[in-house]
Design an enzyme around this catalytic site. Structure first.
Site, PDB file in Angstrom:
ATOM      1  N   HIS A  48       0.840  -1.234  -0.272  1.00  0.00           N
ATOM      2  CA  HIS A  48       0.074  -0.184  -0.179  1.00  0.00           C
ATOM      3  C   HIS A  48       0.867   1.306   0.146  1.00  0.00           C
ATOM      4  CE1 HIS A  48      -3.758   2.337   1.748  1.00  0.00           C
ATOM      5  NE2 HIS A  48      -2.790   3.080   1.190  1.00  0.00           N
TER       6      HIS A  48
ATOM      7  N   HIS B 224       1.641   5.479  -1.580  1.00  0.00           N
ATOM      8  CA  HIS B 224       1.252   6.320  -2.641  1.00  0.00           C
ATOM      9  C   HIS B 224       2.367   7.050  -3.024  1.00  0.00           C
ATOM     10  CE1 HIS B 224      -3.066   6.276  -0.726  1.00  0.00           C
ATOM     11  NE2 HIS B 224      -2.237   5.982   0.278  1.00  0.00           N
TER      12      HIS B 224
ATOM     13  N   ARG C 298       2.094   9.405  -5.747  1.00  0.00           N
ATOM     14  CA  ARG C 298       1.434  10.553  -6.358  1.00  0.00           C
ATOM     15  C   ARG C 298       2.022  10.674  -7.739  1.00  0.00           C
ATOM     16  NH1 ARG C 298      -2.009  10.754  -1.825  1.00  0.00           N
ATOM     17  NH2 ARG C 298      -0.940  11.581  -0.072  1.00  0.00           N
TER      18      ARG C 298
ATOM     19  N   ASN D 167      -5.336   6.951  -5.982  1.00  0.00           N
ATOM     20  CA  ASN D 167      -6.036   8.044  -5.623  1.00  0.00           C
ATOM     21  C   ASN D 167      -5.341   9.529  -5.967  1.00  0.00           C
ATOM     22  OD1 ASN D 167      -4.082   7.673  -3.428  1.00  0.00           O
ATOM     23  ND2 ASN D 167      -5.530   8.717  -2.006  1.00  0.00           N
TER      24      ASN D 167
ATOM     25  N   LYS E 240      -9.142  -1.051  -5.895  1.00  0.00           N
ATOM     26  CA  LYS E 240      -9.044  -0.448  -4.757  1.00  0.00           C
ATOM     27  C   LYS E 240     -10.504   0.173  -4.306  1.00  0.00           C
ATOM     28  CE  LYS E 240      -7.766   1.809  -0.985  1.00  0.00           C
ATOM     29  NZ  LYS E 240      -6.554   2.157  -0.127  1.00  0.00           N
TER      30      LYS E 240
ATOM     31  N   HIS F 160     -10.056   0.593   1.760  1.00  0.00           N
ATOM     32  CA  HIS F 160     -10.141   1.435   2.751  1.00  0.00           C
ATOM     33  C   HIS F 160     -11.332   1.099   3.713  1.00  0.00           C
ATOM     34  CE1 HIS F 160      -8.794   5.209   4.754  1.00  0.00           C
ATOM     35  NE2 HIS F 160     -10.058   5.162   5.118  1.00  0.00           N
TER      36      HIS F 160
ATOM     37  N   HIS G 275      -4.515  -1.278   6.176  1.00  0.00           N
ATOM     38  CA  HIS G 275      -3.968  -0.567   6.993  1.00  0.00           C
ATOM     39  C   HIS G 275      -5.029  -0.461   8.186  1.00  0.00           C
ATOM     40  CE1 HIS G 275      -6.886   2.187   4.957  1.00  0.00           C
ATOM     41  NE2 HIS G 275      -6.110   2.885   4.286  1.00  0.00           N
TER      42      HIS G 275
ATOM     43  N   LEU H 190      -5.442   8.601   8.038  1.00  0.00           N
ATOM     44  CA  LEU H 190      -6.603   7.875   8.149  1.00  0.00           C
ATOM     45  C   LEU H 190      -6.411   6.372   7.547  1.00  0.00           C
ATOM     46  CD1 LEU H 190      -9.084  10.791   6.933  1.00  0.00           C
ATOM     47  CD2 LEU H 190      -9.121   9.710   9.306  1.00  0.00           C
TER      48      LEU H 190
ATOM     49  N   ASP I 254       1.593   2.853   3.579  1.00  0.00           N
ATOM     50  CA  ASP I 254       0.687   3.848   3.398  1.00  0.00           C
ATOM     51  C   ASP I 254       1.447   5.273   3.451  1.00  0.00           C
ATOM     52  OD1 ASP I 254      -1.710   5.110   2.989  1.00  0.00           O
ATOM     53  OD2 ASP I 254      -2.449   5.171   5.234  1.00  0.00           O
TER      54      ASP I 254
ATOM     55  N   HIS J   3       2.456  14.629   1.655  1.00  0.00           N
ATOM     56  CA  HIS J   3       1.735  15.690   1.411  1.00  0.00           C
ATOM     57  C   HIS J   3       2.628  17.085   1.416  1.00  0.00           C
ATOM     58  CE1 HIS J   3      -2.344  14.190   1.342  1.00  0.00           C
ATOM     59  NE2 HIS J   3      -1.815  13.298   2.303  1.00  0.00           N
TER      60      HIS J   3
HETATM   61  C1  NCD Z   1      -3.897   8.741   2.175  1.00  0.00           C
HETATM   62  C2  NCD Z   1      -3.445   9.720   1.457  1.00  0.00           C
HETATM   63  O1  NCD Z   1      -2.970  10.669   1.632  1.00  0.00           O
HETATM   64  O2  NCD Z   1      -3.613   9.456  -0.212  1.00  0.00           O
HETATM   65  N1  NCD Z   1      -4.008   9.221   3.475  1.00  0.00           N
HETATM   66  C3  NCD Z   1      -4.059   8.518   4.715  1.00  0.00           C
HETATM   67  O3  NCD Z   1      -4.306   9.306   5.675  1.00  0.00           O
HETATM   68  N2  NCD Z   1      -3.884   7.221   4.748  1.00  0.00           N
HETATM   69  C4  NCD Z   1      -5.181   8.119   1.608  1.00  0.00           C
HETATM   70  C5  NCD Z   1      -5.497   6.684   2.315  1.00  0.00           C
HETATM   71  O4  NCD Z   1      -4.636   5.840   2.056  1.00  0.00           O
HETATM   72  O5  NCD Z   1      -6.594   6.640   3.162  1.00  0.00           O
HETATM   73 ZN    ZN Z   2      -3.271   4.923   1.796  1.00  0.00          ZN
END
Ligand code: NCD
Ligand code: ZN
Length: 283
Positions: free
Chosen positions: A14, A16, A18, A41, A99, A136, A174, A218, A246, A250
């Site tokens: 899992h 990200h 981006r 996402n 997903k 999720h 998660h 989250l 995860d 950001h």
């Molecule tokens: C994730 C994200 O920033 O894309 N944020 C998070 O709090 N885990 C999205 C996700 O996996 O829930």
């Molecule tokens: Zn995530």
């Protein structure tokens, strides 16, 4: 004293990475992984097989020379996802999983699912083809306390979906609660990912002595008893629990804000934290 540690090359189920400049900035931190399940996402989300193929190419371009990372792509399930496109993308080797984001549950989930009946056809097609559903697992009902949203999801959403879609392979992603650990342990055709940060922080770390936005993600970290249940599951050797960091980068301005967004960027520190967790547990 030992100054080096040799471990199996990790997979991250899992992640990200981006897109655009953020992808270029964070991809090197995950380059030495084996495989990773890529979260879809983006804005806009990765919905079709063609979009997944294009995103995979952008990831490969962002990796430094010599990188070992093999990106495994996912599709973002929407109420208008075409089952035929999912099956074709999977048959062509373009995607590894689909997903499910309940609409509004987390960062960039606005295009997710509101009415789970509307994705029934896709889920049945996936069960038939053995395509895993990554979930999720939080309800979005405003009446449900944020610390209860995972446990309520198990009863109210996941259990009914699994009962009416036999054979659907599900990854509860998660997990953050003892209820999540126990649910997975009691089921067939299921696994769960556990993040790095949920093994080392509880909700006090976010809120005591000042609010620490970089610990906010989250599903939100729960009380200490849940963290201990996650650590036991993660270090138990039970193959149904696996790493999904995860890692969710950001910009600082989005985290350190009057309304800070959810996501912990852990890729740079994950392996050293996990080494510490496993050493502490004698595992
Ligand atoms: C994730 C994200 O920033 O894309 N944020 C998070 O709090 N885990 C999205 C996700 O996996 O829930
Ligand atoms: Zn995530």
């Amino acid at each position: 004293m030992n100054t080096s540690l040799t471990i199996t090359r990790p997979d991250d189920w899992h992640l990200h990475l981006r897109d655009g400049p953020m992808l270029a900035a964070v991809a090197p931190h995950s380059a030495r992984l084996g495989r990773a399940i890529m979260m879809p996402n983006l804005v806009p989300p990765v919905v079709t097989g063609a979009e997944a193929a294009a995103y995979r190419q952008r990831i490969l371009t962002a990796l430094p020379p010599g990188a070992t990372l093999r990106p495994l792509m996912t599709l973002y399930l929407t109420e208008t996802t075409d089952p035929a496109d999912v099956l074709a993308a999977h048959a062509a080797g373009l995607i590894a999983a689909v997903k499910l984001y309940p609409a509004g549950a987390t960062t960039n989930s606005a295009s997710g699912v509101r009415d789970f009946d509307r994705v029934r056809g896709v889920l049945e097609a996936m069960a038939g083809a053995g395509i895993p559903l990554c979930v999720h697992g939080e309800v979005t009902d405003p009446a449900v306390d944020i610390f209860d949203r995972e446990a309520v999801f198990l009863d109210r959403v996941l259990e009914p979906i699994r009962r009416r879609t036999p054979g659907l392979r599900v990854v509860m992603e998660h997990i953050t609660t003892a209820e999540g650990v126990d649910y997975v342990a009691s089921q067939q055709d299921m696994g769960a990912t556990i993040t790095t940060h949920h093994l080392v922080i509880n909700r006090n770390h976010i809120l005591v002595g000042g609010i620490r936005p970089h610990y906010y993600c989250l599903p939100v970290a729960k009380r200490e008893s849940h963290r201990l249940a996650l650590r036991r599951a993660a270090t138990s050797g039970d193959p149904r629990y696996f790493l999904g960091t995860d890692s969710a980068p950001h910009p600082d301005r989005a985290k350190e804000s009057a309304c800070g967004c959810a996501g912990c960027f852990t890729a740079p520190n994950t392996l050293s934290i996990l080494a510490q967790v496993f050493e502490d547990e004698g595992a």
